[in-house]
Design an enzyme around this catalytic site. Structure first.
Site, PDB file in Angstrom:
ATOM      1  N   LYS A 167     -17.943 -17.460   3.702  1.00  0.00           N
ATOM      2  CA  LYS A 167     -19.295 -17.354   3.819  1.00  0.00           C
ATOM      3  C   LYS A 167     -20.001 -16.984   2.550  1.00  0.00           C
ATOM      4  CE  LYS A 167     -18.968 -17.122   8.870  1.00  0.00           C
ATOM      5  NZ  LYS A 167     -18.949 -15.981  10.137  1.00  0.00           N
TER       6      LYS A 167
ATOM      7  N   ARG B 181       0.755  -1.275   0.028  1.00  0.00           N
ATOM      8  CA  ARG B 181       0.075   0.010   0.174  1.00  0.00           C
ATOM      9  C   ARG B 181       1.152   1.272  -0.050  1.00  0.00           C
ATOM     10  NH1 ARG B 181      -4.741  -1.744   4.312  1.00  0.00           N
ATOM     11  NH2 ARG B 181      -6.026  -3.063   2.827  1.00  0.00           N
TER      12      ARG B 181
ATOM     13  N   GLY C 275      -8.100  -8.838   0.310  1.00  0.00           N
ATOM     14  CA  GLY C 275      -6.743  -9.027   0.713  1.00  0.00           C
ATOM     15  C   GLY C 275      -6.090 -10.548   0.567  1.00  0.00           C
TER      16      GLY C 275
ATOM     17  N   GLY D 167     -13.015  -4.056   1.183  1.00  0.00           N
ATOM     18  CA  GLY D 167     -14.414  -3.488   1.254  1.00  0.00           C
ATOM     19  C   GLY D 167     -14.786  -2.586   0.206  1.00  0.00           C
TER      20      GLY D 167
END
Length: 391
Positions: free
Chosen positions: A193, A37, A346, A369
């Site tokens: 999930k 980053r 990620g 996100g």
């Protein structure tokens, strides 16, 4: 194309420039564990400095308790690494709300989350930030889905608010894959999930020609199809949702690809004894930890015919070598495809790094996100406020 001002079109010479960057990097002790980053935002910093502007960088690190200094979440190690990478001193400013930005200087503000009002997007704090600068640059795509004082509020009050090169590249590339892709469009979505990727899956079914489901989510889809998944982790409450997603895919003419064979073990371990079973023959005492090789090799080979590939999430527990094969084959298949390939998240970035395919992927998003919310079709708050300021 997003309708906001861009840093590259602004006159920064001699200006006080406040840049929100994403330096929320993994730490190993008090050292930077992964500098990806930091490297991603260096061109933005260097471009601003080349004009003679004075630059103050804003970022958060981790999740400290708001309003309290905590040495564990100090950006000091990041300032040190930035200094090394830029070959110039980058001082860390603790009392930065009272700092005077001077032309030609570069400084890093201490963790913005040490300030009361950052996460609640308090106007009072945002106004203090805005008073520091002549121009605010939002270049932290990884936090663009959050309306915080340093990502959203300050953009309301700064004299000029614009998008930095990294944020702009993210919006352009993700927008290309989602809004005007070259077909056929193939999406690969992994993850533990269904519940956390539900809106992503729904959105993709509306847009793609083929959807490959991997990771722990596969178990929920297999259970929804009436198969036993042994001791595998899955979401019993999401079985009906998985059925509805499969029905939606059929109605839309989208191929939702699930494996016919799976890699199983009795334990989650790098030394586990691996066995491969057809999906209708998984024993009650085994857990599914990867997809079968033949299925993944076929998927990987067929990616050569794709026009656009969207990848989010590994197919198996790739961190452990016995269960890394499907993600490795997929990564190599994406790398070998002439398609425009977009990857984000990620775990996806970790897989790309592990299998050494970064150079062969068209665009790798720095967001987690924020990337998922764009794939879902949502407008990011930090982008929306920049567009509002440009009206």
């Amino acid at each position: 194309m997003a309708n906001y001002l861009r840093m590259r079109n602004q006159d920064l010479a001699g200006k006080r420039v406040l840049i929100r960057v994403d330096l929320n990097v993994p730490m190993v002790g008090r050292e930077v564990g992964d500098e990806s980053r930091i490297l991603a935002v260096l061109p933005t910093i260097e471009a601003a400095l080349s004009t003679g502007a004075g630059v103050l960088l804003l970022s958060h690190l981790g999740r400290p308790e708001e309003g309290l200094f905590d040495a564990e979440f100090s950006l000091q190690p990041v300032a040190k690494r930035l200094s090394e990478l830029l070959n110039r001193s980058v001082p860390l400013i603790t009392d930065w709300l009272n700092y005077q930005i001077k032309p030609g200087t570069l400084s890093l503000a201490e963790n913005v989350r040490f300030q009361v009002g950052e996460m609640s997007n308090a106007d009072a704090l945002a106004q203090q930030m805005a008073q520091l600068c002549d121009l605010f640059v939002m270049d932290a795509f990884g936090t663009a889905h959050r309306a915080h004082a340093s990502t959203h509020g300050v953009a309301k009050f700064a004299p000029v608010a614009c998008a930095g090169p990294l944020l702009d590249a993210e919006i352009e590339n993700i927008g290309q894959a989602m809004e005007s892709p070259k077909g056929p469009v193939v999406a690969i979505v992994g993850g533990a999930k269904v519940s956390t990727k539900l809106e992503v899956l729904r959105s993709l079914i509306e847009r793609v020609d083929r959807l490959i489901v991997g990771g722990g989510m596969t178990n929920t889809f297999l259970a929804a199809g009436g198969y036993s998944v042994g001791t595998s982790l899955y979401e019993p409450k999401m079985k009906q949702t998985a059925i509805e997603l499969m029905q939606l895919a059929r109605r839309k003419g989208v191929e939702l690809a699930l494996p016919d064979r799976v890699v199983c073990a009795t334990e989650f371990s790098a030394d586990a004894e691996v066995e491969i079973f057809a999906v209708d023959q998984v024993p009650d005492d085994r857990m599914i930890l990867d997809l079968g090789r033949e299925f993944t090799a076929k998927v990987a080979a067929e990616l050569k015919q794709a026009g656009t590939i969207i990848w989010n999430g590994p197919l198996g527990v790739f961190e452990l070598e016995p269960f890394a094969e499907s993600t490795r084959l997929l990564a190599q298949g994406i790398a070998a495809s002439p398609a425009f390939s977009l990857a984000g998240g990620g775990d996806t970035l970790a897989a790309i790094k592990k299998f050494g395919v970064a150079e062969q992927i068209s665009y790798i998003s720095t967001g987690g996100g924020a990337f998922l919310e764009m794939v879902e079709g949502k407008t990011l708050p930090a982008v929306a406020v920049l567009e509002q300021r440009n009206q």
